[in-house]
Structure formats: C-alpha cells, structure tokens
Design a protein around this motif. Structure first.
Motif, mmCIF file in Angstrom:
data_model
loop_
_atom_site.group_PDB
_atom_site.id
_atom_site.type_symbol
_atom_site.label_atom_id
_atom_site.label_comp_id
_atom_site.label_asym_id
_atom_site.label_seq_id
_atom_site.Cartn_x
_atom_site.Cartn_y
_atom_site.Cartn_z
ATOM 1 N N UNK A 87 6.071 -5.399 11.781
ATOM 2 C CA UNK A 87 6.335 -6.728 11.918
ATOM 3 C C UNK A 87 6.135 -7.574 10.785
ATOM 4 N N UNK A 88 5.315 -7.331 9.936
ATOM 5 C CA UNK A 88 5.279 -7.789 8.538
ATOM 6 C C UNK A 88 6.436 -7.724 7.479
ATOM 7 N N UNK A 89 7.003 -6.320 7.702
ATOM 8 C CA UNK A 89 8.416 -6.228 7.165
ATOM 9 C C UNK A 89 9.557 -6.864 7.484
ATOM 10 N N UNK A 90 9.457 -6.996 8.700
ATOM 11 C CA UNK A 90 10.770 -7.706 9.228
ATOM 12 C C UNK A 90 10.870 -9.189 9.339
ATOM 13 N N UNK A 91 9.668 -9.704 9.618
ATOM 14 C CA UNK A 91 9.371 -11.107 9.900
ATOM 15 C C UNK A 91 8.622 -11.953 8.872
ATOM 16 N N UNK A 92 7.929 -11.225 8.257
ATOM 17 C CA UNK A 92 7.249 -11.980 7.078
ATOM 18 C C UNK A 92 7.061 -11.268 5.621
ATOM 19 N N UNK A 93 8.355 -10.766 5.124
ATOM 20 C CA UNK A 93 8.389 -9.986 3.958
ATOM 21 C C UNK A 93 7.947 -10.861 2.693
ATOM 22 N N UNK A 94 7.048 -10.100 1.711
ATOM 23 C CA UNK A 94 6.648 -10.680 0.683
ATOM 24 C C UNK A 94 6.062 -9.789 -0.240
ATOM 25 N N UNK A 95 6.142 -10.231 -1.476
ATOM 26 C CA UNK A 95 5.770 -9.197 -2.649
ATOM 27 C C UNK A 95 4.106 -8.933 -2.350
ATOM 28 N N UNK A 96 3.686 -7.750 -2.710
ATOM 29 C CA UNK A 96 2.448 -7.146 -2.840
ATOM 30 C C UNK A 96 2.353 -6.613 -4.231
ATOM 31 N N UNK A 97 1.379 -7.283 -4.924
ATOM 32 C CA UNK A 97 0.920 -6.918 -6.269
ATOM 33 C C UNK A 97 -0.721 -6.128 -6.251
ATOM 34 N N UNK A 98 -0.622 -4.993 -6.371
ATOM 35 C CA UNK A 98 -1.875 -4.138 -6.494
ATOM 36 C C UNK A 98 -2.360 -3.706 -7.890
ATOM 37 N N UNK A 99 -3.649 -4.183 -7.964
ATOM 38 C CA UNK A 99 -4.304 -3.729 -9.387
ATOM 39 C C UNK A 99 -5.590 -3.293 -9.022
ATOM 40 N N UNK A 100 -5.903 -2.666 -10.096
ATOM 41 C CA UNK A 100 -7.455 -2.246 -10.087
ATOM 42 C C UNK A 100 -8.137 -2.236 -11.494
ATOM 43 N N UNK A 101 -9.627 -1.856 -11.503
ATOM 44 C CA UNK A 101 -10.177 -1.528 -12.840
ATOM 45 C C UNK A 101 -10.309 -0.145 -13.084
ATOM 46 N N UNK A 102 -10.966 0.363 -13.939
ATOM 47 C CA UNK A 102 -10.808 1.701 -14.296
ATOM 48 C C UNK A 102 -11.369 2.646 -13.372
ATOM 49 N N UNK A 103 -12.150 2.094 -12.446
ATOM 50 C CA UNK A 103 -12.620 2.925 -11.399
ATOM 51 C C UNK A 103 -11.790 3.378 -10.301
ATOM 52 N N UNK A 104 -10.760 2.739 -10.080
ATOM 53 C CA UNK A 104 -9.602 3.310 -9.269
ATOM 54 C C UNK A 104 -8.361 3.432 -9.848
ATOM 55 N N UNK A 105 -8.120 3.258 -11.178
ATOM 56 C CA UNK A 105 -6.817 3.235 -11.716
ATOM 57 C C UNK A 105 -5.764 4.598 -11.393
ATOM 58 N N UNK A 106 -6.532 5.813 -11.483
ATOM 59 C CA UNK A 106 -6.129 7.035 -11.095
ATOM 60 C C UNK A 106 -5.736 7.178 -9.599
ATOM 61 N N UNK A 107 -6.118 6.298 -8.943
ATOM 62 C CA UNK A 107 -5.785 6.509 -7.415
ATOM 63 C C UNK A 107 -4.856 5.342 -6.830
ATOM 64 N N UNK A 108 -4.282 4.677 -7.632
ATOM 65 C CA UNK A 108 -3.186 3.690 -7.400
ATOM 66 C C UNK A 108 -1.900 4.397 -8.049
ATOM 67 N N UNK A 109 -0.704 4.491 -7.085
ATOM 68 C CA UNK A 109 0.392 5.049 -7.608
ATOM 69 C C UNK A 109 1.333 4.494 -7.051
ATOM 70 N N UNK A 110 2.723 4.563 -7.751
ATOM 71 C CA UNK A 110 4.012 3.857 -6.976
ATOM 72 C C UNK A 110 4.997 5.329 -7.015
ATOM 73 N N UNK A 111 5.614 5.236 -5.822
ATOM 74 C CA UNK A 111 6.430 6.227 -5.289
ATOM 75 C C UNK A 111 7.702 6.083 -6.146
ATOM 76 N N UNK A 112 8.596 7.120 -6.027
ATOM 77 C CA UNK A 112 9.923 6.817 -6.601
ATOM 78 C C UNK A 112 10.952 5.846 -5.985
ATOM 79 N N UNK A 113 10.730 5.734 -4.438
ATOM 80 C CA UNK A 113 11.219 4.486 -3.711
ATOM 81 C C UNK A 113 10.699 3.323 -3.773
ATOM 82 N N UNK A 114 9.666 3.179 -4.652
ATOM 83 C CA UNK A 114 8.981 1.626 -4.943
ATOM 84 C C UNK A 114 7.740 1.388 -3.972
#
Length: 419
Positions: A87-114
């Motif tokens: 529903x979000x993807x088709x009717x209300x698409x938006x940019x999501x920006x994900x950040x984190x401090x040093x405690x979670x940095x190694x747990x946030x990843x971006x896949x090859x397909x974005x």
C-alpha cells in the motif's frame, strides 16, 4: 463547481494559511483521486478480509498445538506487513533515509538493488517518538527489512480493538491493548508479556511501544508543557514528555530474555517549526492526493538492558526523560540541517544521568560537531518496497488450499466431479 473552489476543498489542512503543504502541490485531479481512492480501499479491504479469513481458518490449532498456532498467526502477521508495504509502495511512495549512531552502524546495510537491511536481533524492545499515525507503518516496514515482520507486537490504546475487521485481526496478532488505567492495564500486560517470555524467551519478538502514549499535536504539546512546568521538568520542543510506567514494566518482565532496547527517532521532511504532521499528512492527502512526506527519516541507536536502571522507578523515569531530551536535540538538529547527525563517540550513550542540565550540555556538545569528513556517515537512502512480488501470492495459499480441500471432500462424499 469551478477549479478554484475544488482546489480550496482539496486543501483540508487547518494550517494551510501558514504556508505550502510540506508534501507539495496536489498531484492528482478529481478523476484520478476517485480511482486512487477506489483501488487503494479495495486492495486494502480485500487484503484485510483475506488475512482475517486465514486467521479464522487457523483458530482450531489453538486447541490442537499451541506452538504451531502461534507460528501460524505469525505468518498471517507477516502477510499484513506485506500488505501495508505494498500500500505504501504503490499509493504513497516516499524517500526513506536511515541513519544510526555507532551502536547500530554495522547493523544497517544497503542491498545491491537499493533496499535497506536492518540486521537487528530477533528479540528486542523498540521505542520511538510518536509524530503521526503513520509511524507504526514505517516501523513495521523496518521489521520487514529484518525479516521480522511476522513477530512484531505493538502496544496500542484500547479503542483500536473495536475497529471492524482490523481490531479482531490485531487481537489474533497478540497485540497489547491499554486502557490507560494502570490497575486495569497491569494484569493484562503481565498476561501478554508472560506469553512473550515463554519457551525461555527463545521465540522471536519485537515489542514496539510509544512512550509518549499518543502522536504529537497542538493540544498534546500544551498539556505536556503544563505537566513539565508543574513537575519542574525541562520542556521539549518537538515531542511530548514520555511516560515511563508501561515501558519499565515491560523491561522488568522481559529483562532476562531481551538484551537490547532499540530507539528510533522519526522525522518527516517539510514540517515547519510550530506545526504538526497530523495536520498535513492525513490518509487522504498522502494516498489520494499524492502528497506523502518528501522523506521519512529514521535515526537509530540502542541501549543494553543491563545499563538501564529498571529496578528504581525514579531513576528509570529520569533515564527515559534523558533519552527524550537527546531525541529532542536530534530533532532540533534535523530542523536546522534537514538531516540527522551520526556520532562516532563511543561514550555518547549515557547509561545514568544525575542532572538534566549537565545532560543537555553533553548532548549539545555531541550534535554540534562539525560535519568534517569522517565525522558523520551518510544516510542509507531507499524506499518502502517489497523484495519480490511473489510475497503477495503467499497471502492466498491457506485460503486456496482450504477451498481445494473442501471441494475434494465434497466431491468425494457426493461422487461429483471436482469442477
């Protein structure tokens, strides 16, 4: 009706006079709005009915095999996560920006397909500020990126239990409904939490709670400031003061089975100082008019449960308010720079706080760091979307299998052809 009159009707925001809508101009004319409303409501309603039907089909498992029943309901919960993601993807698409401090940095990843992958643990307590109604949608999507969208549990106000179809579905999901009367809520919460600690706490679980109790609004800010002034607490600029009783009780019950509290600070792009997202980003403006937030920003950090003063109610209340002071500074930084900072300072998580004034000074020192190369890690920019559309078909398997089984039995009993 002329176009000028129609344009006035479309702008339903009570704060329209304060400036342009933060989501931009209306993107769709009346005919397309009607089409979008029809298709979105039809897709969502049919999806909800399909999931609820699947849940009802699985009810007998509760009396036959409890572990299997809970796994079955977790799968239907994953189906709902897929539903709201589409529903979000088709009717209300938006940019999501994900950040984190040093405690979670190694747990946030971006896949090859974005897409983003949040590699968070299978058991955690998740807290967040409550900006507007859609916060839980984006946090459920975060659970989807971690493949935990079938194991999220949300603490909600009791009135939501009575929403047709959705309320019954949420009860099947094991969500915790609060009447905001502690003598009534405590035994109910204790019962639900005991199920979440069953099997020695080995079952996956993300428990989501909004300590503010409700989303940010003008009336909420007025009441929060009155309470802060009465208690002598520092007031917050961008949030409501958090309530500590429910969260502390959850951590007391779960402390032996959960190691981490994950904290998300949510900000929506374009909301001006002194205004509130709920006045602009309604379901109608977001999904029908085509004016979702230009970006949704999620800043993550985590705290080890062993560092949180759970055993002392006053210390815990101070600890939680200190976290909200930090979050308020993060939101102020976002207001000024249109992004969240990320700090590499290993000593930035404050486990105990003795003085709010000193805390504010330390937090200011953190967020005031210059954006020199290496100081901040850039955000992961992505969007809400499925990993693959075959996941939608999974929602139909149980209903189709049940129908086929019924037809086979009926045909065998009456010696009729299958079709």
């Amino acid at each position: 009706m002329d176009s000028a009159t129609w344009d006035q009707i479309l702008d339903r925001s009570p704060n329209a006079a304060a400036g342009a809508h933060p989501g931009g101009a209306v993107r769709h004319g009346r005919p397309r709005q009607v089409l979008r409303m029809t298709t979105s409501l039809l897709y969502f309603f049919c999806g909800v009915v399909l999931i609820l039907t699947t849940q009802v089909i699985g009810c007998p498992l509760y009396y036959m095999n409890r572990p299997l029943y809970y796994r079955y309901m977790a799968r239907t919960k994953a189906h709902f996560g897929v539903l709201i993601t589409t529903v979000t993807q088709w009717w209300s698409p938006t940019v999501i920006r994900v950040t984190g401090d040093h405690t979670v940095r190694d747990q946030l990843h971006k896949t090859k397909d974005g897409r983003v992958e949040c590699r968070f643990p299978e058991r955690l307590v998740l807290i967040a500020n409550h900006q507007l109604y859609s916060d839980w949608l984006y946090l459920w999507w975060v659970a989807y990126t971690a493949r935990m969208h079938g194991y999220i549990y949300i603490i909600l106000k009791e009135s939501l239990k009575y929403i047709p179809f959705l309320g019954l579905g949420m009860q099947f999901y094991g969500f915790i409904f609060m009447a905001r009367k502690w003598e009534q809520d405590k035994p109910r919460m204790q019962h639900r939490l005991s199920k979440l600690t069953a099997n020695h706490g080995k079952n996956p679980m993300w428990l989501l709670i909004f300590p503010e109790g409700t989303n940010l609004s003008h009336n909420g800010r007025v009441n929060s400031k009155k309470f802060a002034d009465k208690q002598g607490f520092p007031d917050l600029k961008h949030q409501l003061l958090p309530r500590s009783t429910g969260l502390r009780f959850c951590l007391e019950q779960l402390k032996d089975t959960v190691e981490w509290v994950y904290d998300c600070t949510v900000a929506y792009e374009g909301i001006r100082r002194g205004e509130y997202g709920q006045d602009y980003f309604t379901l109608y403006s977001t999904c029908i008019e085509g004016r979702p937030p230009k970006s949704v920003n999620l800043h993550w950090r985590r705290f080890h449960v062993s560092t949180i003063p759970i055993s002392d109610a006053k210390e815990f209340d101070l600890w939680l308010r200190a976290r909200w002071v930090e979050k308020d500074e993060l939101l102020e930084y976002y207001m000024q720079h249109n992004r969240f900072p990320e700090d590499d300072t290993e000593g930035s998580d404050l486990a105990t706080v003795a003085d709010d004034k000193n805390l504010r000074k330390r937090v200011n020192n953190v967020v005031a760091k210059k954006n020199v190369e290496g100081s901040w890690k850039g955000p992961i920019e992505t969007e809400v979307r499925l990993a693959g559309y075959l996941e939608i078909l999974d929602n139909f398997i149980v209903v189709i299998a049940t129908f086929v089984a019924y037809k086979l039995v009926y045909a065998a009993l009456y010696r009729l052809p299958f079709f």
